[in-house]
Design a protein around this motif. Structure first.
Motif, PDB file in Angstrom:
ATOM      1  N   MET A 113       0.844  -1.182   0.000  1.00  0.00           N
ATOM      2  CA  MET A 113       0.000   0.000   0.000  1.00  0.00           C
ATOM      3  C   MET A 113       0.890   1.246   0.000  1.00  0.00           C
ATOM      4  O   MET A 113       1.806   1.384   0.810  1.00  0.00           O
ATOM      5  N   THR A 114       0.634   2.155  -0.896  1.00  0.00           N
ATOM      6  CA  THR A 114       1.403   3.388  -1.011  1.00  0.00           C
ATOM      7  C   THR A 114       1.090   4.317   0.156  1.00  0.00           C
ATOM      8  O   THR A 114      -0.077   4.544   0.471  1.00  0.00           O
ATOM      9  N   GLN A 115       2.138   4.846   0.777  1.00  0.00           N
ATOM     10  CA  GLN A 115       1.981   5.761   1.895  1.00  0.00           C
ATOM     11  C   GLN A 115       2.474   7.153   1.508  1.00  0.00           C
ATOM     12  O   GLN A 115       3.604   7.300   1.037  1.00  0.00           O
ATOM     13  N   THR A 116       1.628   8.153   1.716  1.00  0.00           N
ATOM     14  CA  THR A 116       1.995   9.543   1.473  1.00  0.00           C
ATOM     15  C   THR A 116       2.176  10.238   2.809  1.00  0.00           C
ATOM     16  O   THR A 116       1.338  10.119   3.701  1.00  0.00           O
ATOM     17  N   LEU A 117       3.273  10.955   2.942  1.00  0.00           N
ATOM     18  CA  LEU A 117       3.593  11.640   4.180  1.00  0.00           C
ATOM     19  C   LEU A 117       3.720  13.140   3.914  1.00  0.00           C
ATOM     20  O   LEU A 117       4.407  13.549   2.984  1.00  0.00           O
ATOM     21  N   LEU A 118       3.059  13.932   4.731  1.00  0.00           N
ATOM     22  CA  LEU A 118       3.194  15.386   4.704  1.00  0.00           C
ATOM     23  C   LEU A 118       4.146  15.777   5.822  1.00  0.00           C
ATOM     24  O   LEU A 118       3.873  15.534   6.994  1.00  0.00           O
ATOM     25  N   HIS A 119       5.279  16.372   5.458  1.00  0.00           N
ATOM     26  CA  HIS A 119       6.305  16.782   6.414  1.00  0.00           C
ATOM     27  C   HIS A 119       6.277  18.305   6.515  1.00  0.00           C
ATOM     28  O   HIS A 119       6.523  18.998   5.533  1.00  0.00           O
ATOM     29  N   ILE A 120       5.983  18.806   7.709  1.00  0.00           N
ATOM     30  CA  ILE A 120       5.893  20.242   7.940  1.00  0.00           C
ATOM     31  C   ILE A 120       6.992  20.661   8.907  1.00  0.00           C
ATOM     32  O   ILE A 120       7.080  20.140  10.022  1.00  0.00           O
ATOM     33  N   ASP A 121       7.828  21.596   8.465  1.00  0.00           N
ATOM     34  CA  ASP A 121       8.839  22.192   9.330  1.00  0.00           C
ATOM     35  C   ASP A 121       8.416  23.610   9.658  1.00  0.00           C
ATOM     36  O   ASP A 121       7.911  24.329   8.791  1.00  0.00           O
ATOM     37  N   THR A 122       8.647  24.030  10.913  1.00  0.00           N
ATOM     38  CA  THR A 122       8.176  25.353  11.320  1.00  0.00           C
ATOM     39  C   THR A 122       9.244  26.227  11.950  1.00  0.00           C
ATOM     40  O   THR A 122       9.025  27.421  12.140  1.00  0.00           O
ATOM     41  N   SER A 123      10.389  25.671  12.292  1.00  0.00           N
ATOM     42  CA  SER A 123      11.409  26.450  12.977  1.00  0.00           C
ATOM     43  C   SER A 123      11.939  27.563  12.089  1.00  0.00           C
ATOM     44  O   SER A 123      12.180  27.371  10.891  1.00  0.00           O
ATOM     45  N   ALA A 143      -4.287  14.572   1.188  1.00  0.00           N
ATOM     46  CA  ALA A 143      -3.571  13.532   0.448  1.00  0.00           C
ATOM     47  C   ALA A 143      -2.696  12.669   1.350  1.00  0.00           C
ATOM     48  O   ALA A 143      -2.330  11.551   0.988  1.00  0.00           O
ATOM     49  N   ALA A 144      -2.363  13.178   2.527  1.00  0.00           N
ATOM     50  CA  ALA A 144      -1.408  12.497   3.402  1.00  0.00           C
ATOM     51  C   ALA A 144      -2.060  11.408   4.237  1.00  0.00           C
ATOM     52  O   ALA A 144      -3.157  11.586   4.764  1.00  0.00           O
ATOM     53  N   ASP A 145      -1.349  10.301   4.359  1.00  0.00           N
ATOM     54  CA  ASP A 145      -1.740   9.257   5.301  1.00  0.00           C
ATOM     55  C   ASP A 145      -1.157   9.567   6.679  1.00  0.00           C
ATOM     56  O   ASP A 145      -1.759   9.269   7.699  1.00  0.00           O
ATOM     57  N   THR A 146       0.036  10.166   6.667  1.00  0.00           N
ATOM     58  CA  THR A 146       0.741  10.528   7.896  1.00  0.00           C
ATOM     59  C   THR A 146       1.197  11.973   7.791  1.00  0.00           C
ATOM     60  O   THR A 146       1.656  12.409   6.731  1.00  0.00           O
ATOM     61  N   ILE A 147       1.091  12.693   8.890  1.00  0.00           N
ATOM     62  CA  ILE A 147       1.549  14.076   8.973  1.00  0.00           C
ATOM     63  C   ILE A 147       2.650  14.119  10.023  1.00  0.00           C
ATOM     64  O   ILE A 147       2.452  13.665  11.152  1.00  0.00           O
ATOM     65  N   VAL A 148       3.806  14.639   9.657  1.00  0.00           N
ATOM     66  CA  VAL A 148       4.907  14.831  10.598  1.00  0.00           C
ATOM     67  C   VAL A 148       5.139  16.327  10.711  1.00  0.00           C
ATOM     68  O   VAL A 148       5.399  16.997   9.707  1.00  0.00           O
ATOM     69  N   ILE A 149       5.022  16.846  11.914  1.00  0.00           N
ATOM     70  CA  ILE A 149       5.223  18.272  12.165  1.00  0.00           C
ATOM     71  C   ILE A 149       6.429  18.428  13.086  1.00  0.00           C
ATOM     72  O   ILE A 149       6.449  17.867  14.177  1.00  0.00           O
ATOM     73  N   GLY A 150       7.409  19.176  12.635  1.00  0.00           N
ATOM     74  CA  GLY A 150       8.547  19.522  13.473  1.00  0.00           C
ATOM     75  C   GLY A 150       8.386  20.958  13.923  1.00  0.00           C
ATOM     76  O   GLY A 150       8.291  21.860  13.085  1.00  0.00           O
ATOM     77  N   THR A 195     -10.322  11.805   8.796  1.00  0.00           N
ATOM     78  CA  THR A 195     -10.172  10.604   9.610  1.00  0.00           C
ATOM     79  C   THR A 195      -9.207   9.607   8.955  1.00  0.00           C
ATOM     80  O   THR A 195      -8.919   9.697   7.761  1.00  0.00           O
ATOM     81  N   GLY A 196      -8.720   8.674   9.766  1.00  0.00           N
ATOM     82  CA  GLY A 196      -7.867   7.609   9.257  1.00  0.00           C
ATOM     83  C   GLY A 196      -6.428   8.024   9.031  1.00  0.00           C
ATOM     84  O   GLY A 196      -5.673   7.304   8.370  1.00  0.00           O
ATOM     85  N   LYS A 197      -6.031   9.160   9.566  1.00  0.00           N
ATOM     86  CA  LYS A 197      -4.665   9.651   9.406  1.00  0.00           C
ATOM     87  C   LYS A 197      -3.923   9.565  10.730  1.00  0.00           C
ATOM     88  O   LYS A 197      -4.521   9.535  11.789  1.00  0.00           O
ATOM     89  N   ARG A 198      -2.610   9.589  10.619  1.00  0.00           N
ATOM     90  CA  ARG A 198      -1.733   9.560  11.786  1.00  0.00           C
ATOM     91  C   ARG A 198      -0.901  10.839  11.779  1.00  0.00           C
ATOM     92  O   ARG A 198      -0.474  11.294  10.713  1.00  0.00           O
ATOM     93  N   ALA A 199      -0.666  11.408  12.948  1.00  0.00           N
ATOM     94  CA  ALA A 199       0.203  12.578  13.063  1.00  0.00           C
ATOM     95  C   ALA A 199       1.272  12.313  14.107  1.00  0.00           C
ATOM     96  O   ALA A 199       1.002  11.733  15.159  1.00  0.00           O
ATOM     97  N   ILE A 200       2.482  12.739  13.799  1.00  0.00           N
ATOM     98  CA  ILE A 200       3.595  12.669  14.739  1.00  0.00           C
ATOM     99  C   ILE A 200       4.170  14.074  14.830  1.00  0.00           C
ATOM    100  O   ILE A 200       4.544  14.666  13.814  1.00  0.00           O
ATOM    101  N   ILE A 201       4.209  14.597  16.034  1.00  0.00           N
ATOM    102  CA  ILE A 201       4.672  15.964  16.246  1.00  0.00           C
ATOM    103  C   ILE A 201       5.977  15.915  17.033  1.00  0.00           C
ATOM    104  O   ILE A 201       6.007  15.420  18.160  1.00  0.00           O
ATOM    105  N   ALA A 202       7.036  16.429  16.433  1.00  0.00           N
ATOM    106  CA  ALA A 202       8.328  16.535  17.109  1.00  0.00           C
ATOM    107  C   ALA A 202       8.440  17.943  17.671  1.00  0.00           C
ATOM    108  O   ALA A 202       8.423  18.915  16.915  1.00  0.00           O
ATOM    109  N   ILE A 203       8.521  18.055  18.990  1.00  0.00           N
ATOM    110  CA  ILE A 203       8.569  19.357  19.645  1.00  0.00           C
ATOM    111  C   ILE A 203       9.878  19.500  20.410  1.00  0.00           C
ATOM    112  O   ILE A 203      10.244  18.624  21.199  1.00  0.00           O
ATOM    113  N   ALA A 204      10.560  20.613  20.174  1.00  0.00           N
ATOM    114  CA  ALA A 204      11.776  20.942  20.903  1.00  0.00           C
ATOM    115  C   ALA A 204      11.510  22.160  21.777  1.00  0.00           C
ATOM    116  O   ALA A 204      10.924  23.139  21.317  1.00  0.00           O
TER     117      ALA A 204
END
Length: 193
Positions: free
Chosen positions: A1-11, A82-89, A127-136
């Motif tokens: 299954m194809t996985q699309t990831l949205l990577h968001i950087d904010t620093s 479009a994203a299955d997973t969202i990663v926010i830094g 719905t049906g999405k996963r988010a991972i938030i990296a916080i410093a």
């Protein structure tokens, strides 16, 4: 299954940014098939009266000017959808999220696109999405009374339907940087790919 990831950087920092490093390591760990990267360090526009008016105008009667006003917001919502997973830094600035990340939230929280109102209250449409938030953080501990970032992001993502939210914390870096970075690295290693 194809996985699309949205990577968001904010620093605002590009070199030496812990949140950028952590989010990149998370993306590497997850190894997505398709990656969308959005860097918010060049701040997004604030919402305006024209933007609000356009969002509350039904799509089939929007003017060309209203469509142009919503063009960036539409692109941001499309990336999120479009994203299955969202990663926010994100760093914690003054106990909260950076203004650029708040602007992103304002532009994507759209009735009819990312949430809707029902007889029983609001319902998220992402719905049906996963988010991972990296916080410093420099001094604040994630989950403490001084943390107005992680709870807000968890809530706003959940409001839009993203309820599977994980936090990777490198907190209190100014107190013990090595321990904070080691802890964050262990959290990343423990993430399910």
């Amino acid at each position: 299954m194809t996985q699309t990831l949205l990577h968001i950087d904010t620093s605002a920092r590009h070199h030496g940014s812990v949140s950028r490093d952590l989010s990149a390591r998370i993306v590497d760990r997850l190894s997505p098939d398709h990656l969308i990267h959005r860097d918010l360090s060049q701040a997004l526009p604030q919402i305006t009266e024209a933007w609000v008016g356009a969002t509350f105008t039904p799509d089939d009667v929007r003017t060309d000017a209203q469509r142009e006003t919503l063009a960036l917001s539409d692109r941001l919502v499309d990336e999120l959808a479009a994203a299955d997973t969202i990663v926010i830094g994100t760093p914690m600035y003054n106990f909260g999220i950076p203004a650029s990340l708040k602007a992103w939230v304002d532009l994507i929280a759209r009735v009819g696109r990312t949430f809707e109102y029902t007889e029983t209250g609001p319902r998220g449409l992402l719905t049906g999405k996963r988010a991972i938030i990296a916080i410093a953080t420099g001094g604040a501990e994630i989950g403490s009374d001084a943390d107005f970032a992680s709870g807000y992001l968890r809530f706003v993502l959940g409001f839009m339907g993203v309820t599977d939210v994980q936090i990777v914390a490198a907190d209190r870096l100014n107190a013990d940087q090595d321990a904070a970075l080691d802890s964050a690295a262990a959290q990343i290693t423990a993430l399910a790919a």
